[in-house]
Design an enzyme around this catalytic site. Structure first.
Site, mmCIF file in Angstrom:
data_model
loop_
_atom_site.group_PDB
_atom_site.id
_atom_site.type_symbol
_atom_site.label_atom_id
_atom_site.label_comp_id
_atom_site.label_asym_id
_atom_site.label_seq_id
_atom_site.Cartn_x
_atom_site.Cartn_y
_atom_site.Cartn_z
ATOM 1 N N GLU A 66 17.163 -15.152 -13.268
ATOM 2 C CA GLU A 66 16.548 -13.556 -13.378
ATOM 3 C C GLU A 66 15.887 -13.665 -14.661
ATOM 4 O O GLU A 66 14.689 -13.108 -14.564
ATOM 5 C CB GLU A 66 17.845 -12.896 -13.301
ATOM 6 C CG GLU A 66 17.281 -11.380 -13.429
ATOM 7 C CD GLU A 66 16.226 -10.715 -12.337
ATOM 8 O OE1 GLU A 66 16.032 -11.493 -11.440
ATOM 9 O OE2 GLU A 66 15.757 -9.605 -12.601
ATOM 10 N N ARG A 112 2.965 0.277 -5.362
ATOM 11 C CA ARG A 112 2.882 -0.293 -4.185
ATOM 12 C C ARG A 112 1.818 -1.262 -4.111
ATOM 13 O O ARG A 112 1.342 -1.755 -3.044
ATOM 14 C CB ARG A 112 3.069 0.609 -2.894
ATOM 15 C CG ARG A 112 4.212 1.305 -3.005
ATOM 16 C CD ARG A 112 4.264 2.553 -1.932
ATOM 17 N NE ARG A 112 4.563 1.721 -0.574
ATOM 18 C CZ ARG A 112 5.471 1.365 0.056
ATOM 19 N NH1 ARG A 112 6.471 1.623 -0.591
ATOM 20 N NH2 ARG A 112 5.388 0.737 1.216
ATOM 21 N N GLY A 165 0.598 -1.431 6.114
ATOM 22 C CA GLY A 165 1.208 -2.251 7.227
ATOM 23 C C GLY A 165 0.221 -3.069 7.823
ATOM 24 O O GLY A 165 -1.056 -3.451 7.069
ATOM 25 N N CYS A 180 0.666 -1.209 -0.160
ATOM 26 C CA CYS A 180 0.020 0.003 -0.017
ATOM 27 C C CYS A 180 0.947 1.277 0.006
ATOM 28 O O CYS A 180 2.060 1.305 0.449
ATOM 29 C CB CYS A 180 -0.820 0.083 1.253
ATOM 30 S SG CYS A 180 -2.109 -1.345 1.249
ATOM 31 N N HIS A 237 19.369 -33.956 -15.629
ATOM 32 C CA HIS A 237 18.790 -34.750 -14.290
ATOM 33 C C HIS A 237 17.420 -34.748 -14.154
ATOM 34 O O HIS A 237 16.874 -34.815 -13.117
ATOM 35 C CB HIS A 237 19.663 -34.319 -12.943
ATOM 36 C CG HIS A 237 21.048 -34.476 -13.182
ATOM 37 N ND1 HIS A 237 21.761 -35.680 -12.909
ATOM 38 C CD2 HIS A 237 22.091 -33.546 -12.974
ATOM 39 C CE1 HIS A 237 23.029 -35.367 -12.730
ATOM 40 N NE2 HIS A 237 23.233 -34.178 -13.073
ATOM 41 N N TRP A 241 -3.231 -2.560 -1.360
ATOM 42 C CA TRP A 241 -2.686 -3.793 -2.096
ATOM 43 C C TRP A 241 -3.378 -4.652 -0.839
ATOM 44 O O TRP A 241 -2.810 -4.574 0.177
ATOM 45 C CB TRP A 241 -1.251 -4.149 -2.083
ATOM 46 C CG TRP A 241 -0.773 -5.268 -2.734
ATOM 47 C CD1 TRP A 241 -0.789 -5.689 -3.812
ATOM 48 C CD2 TRP A 241 -0.392 -6.642 -1.775
ATOM 49 N NE1 TRP A 241 -0.419 -7.283 -4.061
ATOM 50 C CE2 TRP A 241 -0.256 -7.710 -2.961
ATOM 51 C CE3 TRP A 241 -0.151 -6.829 -0.540
ATOM 52 C CZ2 TRP A 241 0.220 -8.789 -2.402
ATOM 53 C CZ3 TRP A 241 0.152 -8.123 -0.333
ATOM 54 C CH2 TRP A 241 0.592 -9.039 -1.053
#
Ligand code: AGP
Length: 610
Positions: free
Chosen positions: A483, A27, A99, A2, A506, A74
């Protein structure tokens, strides 16, 4: 996550809040809202979805007023909806919050018993009711917030308005970021620097446990217990233009192109070309610290973790210090054996990633020294660390990290040279070679971005519908393979895997068929021959092989469908170049698919939850 923003001054608040929220949208972006003092009342406007919905609501019903707070969300507690959107209001009080209030359930139960009508699922509304309770008991808004904070546990950055005191905003922080801006006859708050940059460059970074009263006269800062504290004003020299798109379609594309400049800025004043050394004054460690290190732990998440993996190669092969790398989220809770003599390097673009912050804090409590490598000045991790060695990438707005990644590599390499010189592991000749190589990088990086982008865009168009993509690399190219895969996943939503090329046989080799693009990182380095064999194995299974190889590598051209060329550089510097086409590839695939490149679904730029 947020973003929060606040303004008190003589200008209209709504456009300033909207502009600040636009810069903070990375954010979180599932709803947004503002609360503004207007005509003796607090006017609340909230909208679900992207900020443009809030903007439309404010255009349809403008709110006049010069003091206000805003929020972009968010979701953590409660789904994205208008009722869960911030600001939250209780009586005369309006609150925005970033938070998590850990004891919100117990507080909710107590407040509801006392008659509070709590309408949302959020922990933030509890804060509003708690502050309202104190106001009802006769406290002014500053004391009410102070008393409420005394009852709350958890992480918060809050900004609070009261209808009864229209000339001020009360703010407080603990664990979540909050910056104050001081202007002429105005004060601001925001979750980070770019939100405030168009209005002021004079910023104050609050410490955990600080609160402040913002008025047109500035900011009065105290601890939550009421003790007065002085926090210095820092002048930030990022220009607002650095935080704009500057003509590029997306921030991510702009930030990819900015990397040569970001590296230049990060190297500036730090290379000692005469002595083949690095000037250590900005690293924050003493010569004695350098000599005393027994072991290094690198802690990071996501892309920063890939930079840290590369850093391990540098620290072991150049500085010759045993180095362990850890995902910050896995480090905690497994009782790591760490203590005095150990150096923890916490790598984080934002400096706010909660997993990295908590892991570094735990290591510090156990006696290790903590060095932060971060891009955001004054952020939480550098503040808790014993020393901070900043990257100078400027603000990174795209959720997918690009320029911060390559500047992290630069800091890790400079740190390795500096440590190696102090510990007698790096000769003057080796130091000189590395430092000269670093100094040439900006030009070479520019060459690679500009020289490969058309070919990479064509490849992205050709393979945009591939369901899976593999990235292979060994040694220093292995973290780049990881990345490349992470970038593709996060912005284009294509399934991608990065593998150590030697691991293919593998198991993962079973995935390869004619529909699978296999991107092989094949610079001329000590792993070249073995990676080349793995490339041939992928080709033998009919994979669509794209090699990222050194200019003039005829063998690579002979066996690959396509070759993206990079200039020949020292082995240690290859990651700075090989990662560039990978960033471009993910960008173009995402753009062709039409995804939201700068704000991909489900993500947030700064992850302040565990
Ligand atoms: C990068 O593209 C990601 N969005 C993400 O992995 C990021 O690197 C991670 O969340 C760590 O962030 P930090 O560097 O701010 O700590």
């Amino acid at each position: 996550m947020c973003g929060i923003v606040g303004h008190v001054g003589s200008e209209q608040a709504a456009p300033i809040l909207l502009d600040g929220l636009r810069r903070l949208e990375y954010r979180g972006y599932d709803s947004a809202g503002v609360a503004i003092h207007s005509g003796g009342d607090i006017k609340l406007v909230r909208a679900v979805g992207k900020l443009k919905n809030l903007q439309a609501a404010l255009e349809a019903a403008p709110v006049a007023g010069t003091v206000g707070i805003g929020h972009t969300r968010w979701a953590t507690h409660g789904r994205p909806s208008e009722v869960n959107a911030h600001p939250h209001v209780a009586g005369p009080v309006a609150v925005v919050h970033n938070g998590i209030i850990e004891n919100h359930l117990a507080l909710r139960a107590r407040l509801e018993q006392g008659g509070a009508k709590i309408v949302s699922d959020t922990d933030t509304e509890i804060v509003a009711h708690l502050v309202h309770e104190k106001v009802r008991q006769g406290a002014d808004i500053e004391s009410a917030v102070r008393l409420a904070l005394g009852e709350m546990h958890g992480a918060y950055a809050i900004a609070v308005l009261s209808k009864n005191e229209p000339d001020r905003i009360i703010v407080a922080k603990s664990s979540s970021p909050l910056v104050l801006g001081i202007g002429e006859g105005a004060a601001y708050c925001g979750s980070d620097i770019p939100a405030l940059l168009p209005y002021t460059r004079d910023m104050i970074f609050l410490e955990d446990g600080d609160m402040a009263v913002l008025t047109r006269e500035g900011a009065r800062i105290t601890r939550v217990d009421g003790t007065k504290v002085d926090r210095p004003i820092k002048h930030i020299d990022w220009s607002p233009v650095m935080a704009e798109k500057a003509g590029y379609k997306h921030f991510m594309l702009k930030e990819i192109h900015e990397q040569p400049r970001a590296i230049e800025d990060t190297l500036r004043g730090r290379l000692d070309r005469e002595n083949g050394d690095v000037h250590g004054h900005e690293i924050g460690l003493t010569e004695a610290d350098a000599k005393a290190i027994r072991r290094i732990y690198l802690l990071a998440c996501g892309t920063s973790h890939h930079a840290a993996m590369t850093g391990r190669y540098y620290l072991e092969s150049i500085a010759k210090i045993p180095t362990t790398i850890e995902l910050a989220s896995e480090f905690r809770g497994r009782d790591p054996i760490i203590g005095e003599g150990d150096l923890v390097i916490a790598v984080s673009q934002s400096g706010e990633t909660l997993d990295t912050l908590m892991a570094a804090r735990e290591a510090k409590e156990k006696g290790a020294k903590v060095l932060a490598i971060a891009n955001v000045i004054g952020s939480a991790i550098p503040r808790m660390a014993d020393a901070a060695f900043y990257t100078h990438a400027g603000p990174e707005i795209g959720v997918a990290s690009t320029k911060c990644f390559t500047t992290q590599l630069a800091n890790l390499l400079m740190l390795s040279i500096w440590l190696g010189k102090r510990r007698g592991a790096v000769s003057d000749a080796q130091g000189r070679e590395l430092v000269e190589g670093l100094a040439k990088l900006p030009v070479q990086m520019r060459e690679v971005v500009l020289g490969t982008r058309q070919l990479v865009a064509n490849l992205a168009r050709r393979y945009r519908d591939a369901r899976d993509v593999l990235f292979l690399g060994r040694g220093l190219s292995f973290p780049m393979a990881l990345e490349g895969a992470l970038k593709l996943k996060e912005i284009s939503y294509v399934h991608a895997e990065g593998y150590a090329a030697g691991e293919m046989k593998h198991g993962p080799i079973a995935l390869i068929d004619s529909a699978v693009p296999v991107i092989v990182l094949l610079p001329k380095d000590r792993w070249y021959d073995r990676t080349f064999s793995n490339l041939q194995e992928a080709k033998a299974r009919e994979g669509q092989v794209i090699a990222i190889a050194t200019e003039g590598d005829a063998a690579a051209h002979g066996v690959s469908q396509d070759v993206i060329e990079i200039p020949e550089v020292l082995e240690a510097l290859t990651p700075f170049l090989t990662v560039l086409p990978l960033q471009l590839y993910s960008y173009y695939v995402a753009d062709f698919k039409g995804t939201d490149v700068d704000q991909p679904r489900n993500l947030a730029k700064t992850v302040t939850v565990e």
